[in-house]
Design a protein around this motif. Structure first.
Motif, PDB file in Angstrom:
ATOM      1  N   THR A 105       1.250 -11.235 -12.642  1.00 58.40           N
ATOM      2  CA  THR A 105       0.080 -10.568 -12.718  1.00 58.40           C
ATOM      3  C   THR A 105      -0.099  -9.328 -11.467  1.00 58.40           C
ATOM      4  OG1 THR A 105      -0.988 -11.988 -14.190  1.00 58.40           O
ATOM      5  CG2 THR A 105      -2.302 -10.448 -13.144  1.00 58.40           C
ATOM      6  N   VAL A 106      -0.136  -8.143 -11.212  1.00 58.56           N
ATOM      7  CA  VAL A 106      -0.485  -7.434 -10.304  1.00 58.56           C
ATOM      8  C   VAL A 106      -1.693  -6.693 -10.439  1.00 58.56           C
ATOM      9  CG1 VAL A 106       0.580  -5.623  -8.979  1.00 58.56           C
ATOM     10  CG2 VAL A 106       1.921  -7.072 -10.119  1.00 58.56           C
ATOM     11  N   GLU A 107      -2.640  -6.579  -9.381  1.00 57.09           N
ATOM     12  CA  GLU A 107      -3.829  -5.963  -9.329  1.00 57.09           C
ATOM     13  C   GLU A 107      -3.577  -4.715  -8.427  1.00 57.09           C
ATOM     14  OE1 GLU A 107      -8.483  -6.922  -8.254  1.00 57.09           O
ATOM     15  OE2 GLU A 107      -6.771  -7.557  -6.705  1.00 57.09           O
ATOM     16  N   HIS A 108      -4.240  -3.574  -9.105  1.00 55.85           N
ATOM     17  CA  HIS A 108      -4.021  -2.330  -8.350  1.00 55.85           C
ATOM     18  C   HIS A 108      -5.404  -1.715  -8.138  1.00 55.85           C
ATOM     19  CE1 HIS A 108       0.225  -2.052  -9.120  1.00 55.85           C
ATOM     20  NE2 HIS A 108       0.131  -2.351 -10.255  1.00 55.85           N
ATOM     21  N   ARG A 109      -5.562  -1.436  -6.868  1.00 58.48           N
ATOM     22  CA  ARG A 109      -6.923  -0.754  -6.518  1.00 58.48           C
ATOM     23  C   ARG A 109      -6.367   0.797  -6.556  1.00 58.48           C
ATOM     24  NH1 ARG A 109     -12.302  -1.064  -4.099  1.00 58.48           N
ATOM     25  NH2 ARG A 109     -12.635   1.059  -2.910  1.00 58.48           N
ATOM     26  N   ILE A 110      -6.904   1.665  -7.217  1.00 61.76           N
ATOM     27  CA  ILE A 110      -6.525   3.321  -6.727  1.00 61.76           C
ATOM     28  C   ILE A 110      -7.661   4.009  -6.305  1.00 61.76           C
ATOM     29  CG2 ILE A 110      -5.558   5.242  -8.061  1.00 61.76           C
ATOM     30  CD1 ILE A 110      -3.910   2.683  -8.386  1.00 61.76           C
ATOM     31  N   ASP A 111      -7.512   4.507  -5.130  1.00 63.45           N
ATOM     32  CA  ASP A 111      -8.669   5.121  -4.349  1.00 63.45           C
ATOM     33  C   ASP A 111      -8.042   6.744  -4.291  1.00 63.45           C
ATOM     34  OD1 ASP A 111     -10.182   3.005  -4.094  1.00 63.45           O
ATOM     35  OD2 ASP A 111      -9.301   2.405  -1.904  1.00 63.45           O
ATOM     36  N   SER A 112      -9.034   7.399  -4.595  1.00 61.39           N
ATOM     37  CA  SER A 112      -8.935   8.798  -4.626  1.00 61.39           C
ATOM     38  C   SER A 112      -9.717   9.694  -3.458  1.00 61.39           C
ATOM     39  CB  SER A 112      -9.168   9.559  -5.836  1.00 61.39           C
ATOM     40  OG  SER A 112      -8.577  10.818  -6.149  1.00 61.39           O
ATOM     41  N   ALA A 113      -9.468  10.105  -2.571  1.00 59.81           N
ATOM     42  CA  ALA A 113     -10.171  10.634  -1.263  1.00 59.81           C
ATOM     43  C   ALA A 113     -11.202   9.636  -0.919  1.00 59.81           C
ATOM     44  CB  ALA A 113     -10.822  12.106  -1.826  1.00 59.81           C
ATOM     45  N   ASP A 126      -6.490  15.511  -3.951  1.00 61.26           N
ATOM     46  CA  ASP A 126      -7.078  14.358  -3.674  1.00 61.26           C
ATOM     47  C   ASP A 126      -5.726  13.534  -2.833  1.00 61.26           C
ATOM     48  OD1 ASP A 126      -9.565  14.932  -4.090  1.00 61.26           O
ATOM     49  OD2 ASP A 126      -9.742  13.190  -5.551  1.00 61.26           O
ATOM     50  N   LEU A 127      -5.866  13.016  -1.848  1.00 65.36           N
ATOM     51  CA  LEU A 127      -5.038  11.875  -1.485  1.00 65.36           C
ATOM     52  C   LEU A 127      -5.446  10.821  -1.991  1.00 65.36           C
ATOM     53  CD1 LEU A 127      -2.547  10.998   0.474  1.00 65.36           C
ATOM     54  CD2 LEU A 127      -4.577  10.324   2.229  1.00 65.36           C
ATOM     55  N   VAL A 128      -4.283   9.932  -2.840  1.00 68.69           N
ATOM     56  CA  VAL A 128      -4.507   8.866  -3.585  1.00 68.69           C
ATOM     57  C   VAL A 128      -3.738   7.597  -3.139  1.00 68.69           C
ATOM     58  CG1 VAL A 128      -4.257   7.845  -5.998  1.00 68.69           C
ATOM     59  CG2 VAL A 128      -4.981  10.102  -5.793  1.00 68.69           C
ATOM     60  N   THR A 129      -4.531   6.637  -2.941  1.00 68.62           N
ATOM     61  CA  THR A 129      -3.930   5.432  -2.231  1.00 68.62           C
ATOM     62  C   THR A 129      -3.900   4.212  -2.935  1.00 68.62           C
ATOM     63  OG1 THR A 129      -4.562   6.272   0.128  1.00 68.62           O
ATOM     64  CG2 THR A 129      -4.036   3.852  -0.205  1.00 68.62           C
ATOM     65  N   ARG A 130      -2.926   3.395  -3.295  1.00 72.10           N
ATOM     66  CA  ARG A 130      -2.861   2.503  -4.186  1.00 72.10           C
ATOM     67  C   ARG A 130      -2.585   1.269  -3.485  1.00 72.10           C
ATOM     68  NH1 ARG A 130       1.422   3.516  -6.760  1.00 72.10           N
ATOM     69  NH2 ARG A 130       2.855   2.242  -5.547  1.00 72.10           N
ATOM     70  N   ARG A 131      -3.508   0.377  -3.343  1.00 77.44           N
ATOM     71  CA  ARG A 131      -3.348  -0.970  -2.761  1.00 77.44           C
ATOM     72  C   ARG A 131      -2.897  -1.900  -4.087  1.00 77.44           C
ATOM     73  NH1 ARG A 131      -4.430  -3.260   2.156  1.00 77.44           N
ATOM     74  NH2 ARG A 131      -5.309  -1.638   2.549  1.00 77.44           N
ATOM     75  N   VAL A 165       0.780  -1.133   0.256  1.00 76.21           N
ATOM     76  CA  VAL A 165      -0.127   0.064  -0.094  1.00 76.21           C
ATOM     77  C   VAL A 165       0.912   1.040   0.185  1.00 76.21           C
ATOM     78  CG1 VAL A 165      -1.523   1.361   1.239  1.00 76.21           C
ATOM     79  CG2 VAL A 165      -2.190  -1.174   1.196  1.00 76.21           C
ATOM     80  N   ALA A 166       0.515   2.309  -0.951  1.00 74.84           N
ATOM     81  CA  ALA A 166       1.184   3.480  -0.824  1.00 74.84           C
ATOM     82  C   ALA A 166       0.299   4.353  -1.161  1.00 74.84           C
ATOM     83  CB  ALA A 166       2.360   3.417  -2.000  1.00 74.84           C
ATOM     84  N   ALA A 167       0.733   5.924  -1.080  1.00 72.54           N
ATOM     85  CA  ALA A 167      -0.225   6.833  -0.938  1.00 72.54           C
ATOM     86  C   ALA A 167       0.583   8.190  -1.269  1.00 72.54           C
ATOM     87  CB  ALA A 167      -1.331   7.175  -0.056  1.00 72.54           C
ATOM     88  N   GLU A 168      -0.158   9.082  -1.981  1.00 70.53           N
ATOM     89  CA  GLU A 168       0.612  10.407  -2.325  1.00 70.53           C
ATOM     90  C   GLU A 168      -0.605  11.282  -2.701  1.00 70.53           C
ATOM     91  OE1 GLU A 168       3.800  12.581  -5.359  1.00 70.53           O
ATOM     92  OE2 GLU A 168       3.728  10.449  -5.302  1.00 70.53           O
ATOM     93  N   ARG A 169      -0.512  12.737  -2.098  1.00 69.44           N
ATOM     94  CA  ARG A 169      -1.487  13.656  -2.561  1.00 69.44           C
ATOM     95  C   ARG A 169      -1.252  14.223  -4.042  1.00 69.44           C
ATOM     96  NH1 ARG A 169      -5.105  15.477   0.753  1.00 69.44           N
ATOM     97  NH2 ARG A 169      -4.082  14.647   2.354  1.00 69.44           N
ATOM     98  N   VAL A 170      -2.489  14.342  -4.706  1.00 70.01           N
ATOM     99  CA  VAL A 170      -2.135  14.780  -6.214  1.00 70.01           C
ATOM    100  C   VAL A 170      -1.864  16.523  -6.027  1.00 70.01           C
ATOM    101  CG1 VAL A 170      -2.989  15.329  -8.279  1.00 70.01           C
ATOM    102  CG2 VAL A 170      -3.589  13.262  -6.948  1.00 70.01           C
ATOM    103  N   THR A 171      -0.870  16.942  -6.320  1.00 68.97           N
ATOM    104  CA  THR A 171      -0.385  18.256  -6.307  1.00 68.97           C
ATOM    105  C   THR A 171      -0.642  19.018  -7.602  1.00 68.97           C
ATOM    106  OG1 THR A 171       1.844  18.155  -6.349  1.00 68.97           O
ATOM    107  CG2 THR A 171       1.041  17.943  -4.283  1.00 68.97           C
ATOM    108  N   ALA A 172      -1.024  20.389  -7.384  1.00 71.26           N
ATOM    109  CA  ALA A 172      -0.954  20.905  -8.699  1.00 71.26           C
ATOM    110  C   ALA A 172       0.467  21.142  -9.448  1.00 71.26           C
ATOM    111  CB  ALA A 172      -1.406  22.704  -8.428  1.00 71.26           C
ATOM    112  N   ALA A 173       1.358  21.063  -8.592  1.00 68.68           N
ATOM    113  CA  ALA A 173       2.743  21.148  -9.327  1.00 68.68           C
ATOM    114  C   ALA A 173       3.148  19.854 -10.068  1.00 68.68           C
ATOM    115  CB  ALA A 173       3.962  21.327  -8.234  1.00 68.68           C
ATOM    116  N   LEU A 174       2.475  18.723  -9.667  1.00 67.51           N
ATOM    117  CA  LEU A 174       2.734  17.339 -10.117  1.00 67.51           C
ATOM    118  C   LEU A 174       1.947  17.316 -11.459  1.00 67.51           C
ATOM    119  CD1 LEU A 174       3.491  14.512 -10.477  1.00 67.51           C
ATOM    120  CD2 LEU A 174       1.477  13.820  -9.029  1.00 67.51           C
ATOM    121  N   VAL A 175       0.642  17.899 -11.468  1.00 67.98           N
ATOM    122  CA  VAL A 175       0.004  17.977 -12.587  1.00 67.98           C
ATOM    123  C   VAL A 175       0.410  18.727 -13.764  1.00 67.98           C
ATOM    124  CG1 VAL A 175      -2.320  18.674 -13.686  1.00 67.98           C
ATOM    125  CG2 VAL A 175      -2.412  17.366 -11.459  1.00 67.98           C
TER     126      VAL A 175
END
Length: 276
Positions: free
Chosen positions: A127-135, A102-107, A18-28
Motif C-alpha cells: 500500500t502506497v500513499e501519494h500526496r500530490i501538490d500543485s503549485a 503548475d509545478l506538481v510534487t508527489r510525495r 519525492v518527485a516533481a514535474e511541471r505540467v506543460t501544455a505539450a504534455l496535456v
C-alpha cells in the motif's frame, strides 16, 4: 526464486520518495490526443483529471531494467520475490485543480506490506500513499494498492459482466496502449511487446493498463456527472487484453455512480465508484 521474507519486506514501511514535474501544455496535448479529447490548451487552464499519473514517473536507466521491462526490484518499492505485479486498486480524493504551468510534487510513502493466500497462490500487497501538490496546494490524495503474485492461473471462472445504463465501447489498439505507456514512461513489456506477453507471460494478448482503464472511467463519470468526481475508488479483478474490444459501463448508485470495465461478453475487469 528466493523465499518471501515478510519481516524484511515490512522494513520498507515508512520509506518515502519525492518527485516533481511541471505540467506543460505539450504534455496535456499528448494526454488529450491519447484519449481523443478536444480543446485548446493554454497556460493556467485546468489540466485533465488523472493527468497526475503521467507526471514525474520513475526514470530508471534502460540498462537497469529487468527482463519484463520493470526497473530492478528494491529501491523505493520493496523487493517482493513474486513474478507478476499489477495495480490492484486504490482510492483518489481530488482536493483542488492541477493547472497547466503548475509545478506538481508527489510525495509517496509506503504504508503497509501484507501477505495473503488466494486461489491462485501467494499475494503480497503493498500500500502506497501519494500526496500530490500543485503549485503548493494539495490537489490529489491517493492510496495505491499494488499486488505481487505467483504465476499460477488456477482460479474460478468469473461471471459475465452486467450491462451498464451507460456504455462506451473502446478498441484497445496497439497505438492506444503504446501511447499510454509513453505518457507514463512505463516500460513493462506486457503492454506493448506481443511476442513477450504470449511466450513468456502466457497471456493471450497485450494487457490494457489498469491506470488507463481508471482514467477512462473517471472521464466517463465526469461526462455523465457534469464535473470531475471528488472521490474515485476502484479495484482491478481480471485483465483485459487487446484481442477484443472492451466496454466502459456506468449506473447510478445512491449518491454516486458505479462504474466498471469489461471485455465484450467478458467478466468485470475493473470496478469503481465515483462520488461528487
Amino acid at each position: 526464486m528466493s523465499a518471501l521474507d515478510l519481516g524484511h519486506l515490512r522494513d520498507w514501511i515508512g520509506r518515502e520518495e519525492v518527485a516533481a514535474e511541471r505540467v506543460t501544455a505539450a504534455l496535456v496535448q499528448r494526454f488529450n490526443a491519447t484519449f481523443d479529447r478536444q480543446g485548446e490548451v493554454r497556460e493556467g487552464n485546468i489540466a485533465p483529471a488523472m493527468i497526475h499519473l503521467c507526471l514525474a514517473p520513475p526514470t530508471a536507466p534502460t540498462a537497469s531494467l529487468g527482463p519484463d521491462g520493470h526497473p530492478a526490484r528494491g529501491g523505493f518499492l520493496p523487493p517482493v520475490p513474486l513474478p507478476r505485479r499489477m495495480w490492484a486498486g486504490g482510492a483518489l480524493t481530488f482536493q483542488d485543480a492541477i493547472r497547466v504551468g503548475d509545478l506538481v510534487t508527489r510525495r509517496s510513502t509506503i504504508r503497509d506490506v501484507t501477505l495473503k493466500e488466494g486461489r491462485s497462490g501467494r499475494l503480497c500487497f503493498v500500500t502506497v500513499e501519494h500526496r500530490i501538490d500543485s503549485a503548493g496546494r494539495l490537489a490529489v490524495h491517493e492510496r495505491q494498492d499494488i499486488v505481487y503474485r505467483d504465476i499460477s492461473t488456477a482460479a474460478r471462472a468469473p461471471e459475465q459482466a452486467p450491462r451498464g445504463t451507460h456504455r462506451q465501447r473502446v478498441t484497445p489498439s496497439a497505438a492506444l496502449l503504446f501511447r499510454y505507456s509513453a505518457l507514463t514512461f512505463n516500460s513493462h513489456r506486457i503492454h506493448y511487446d506481443a511476442p513477450y506477453v504470449r511466450d513468456e507471460e502466457g497471456y493471450p494478448g497485450l494487457i490494457v493498463h489498469g491506470p488507463l482503464q481508471a482514467t477512462q472511467l473517471v472521464q466517463l463519470a465526469e461526462a455523465l456527472g457534469g464535473s470531475p468526481p471528488a472521490r474515485f475508488e476502484f479495484r482491478s479483478l481480471t485483465p483485459i487484453f487487446d484481442t477484443q474490444d472492451y466496454v466502459l459501463n456506468a449506473a447510478a448508485d445512491g449518491d454516486g455512480m458505479r462504474l466498471w470495465t469489461a471485455a465484450v461478453d467478458g467478466p468485470v475487469a475493473m470496478e469503481a465508484r465515483a462520488t461528487w
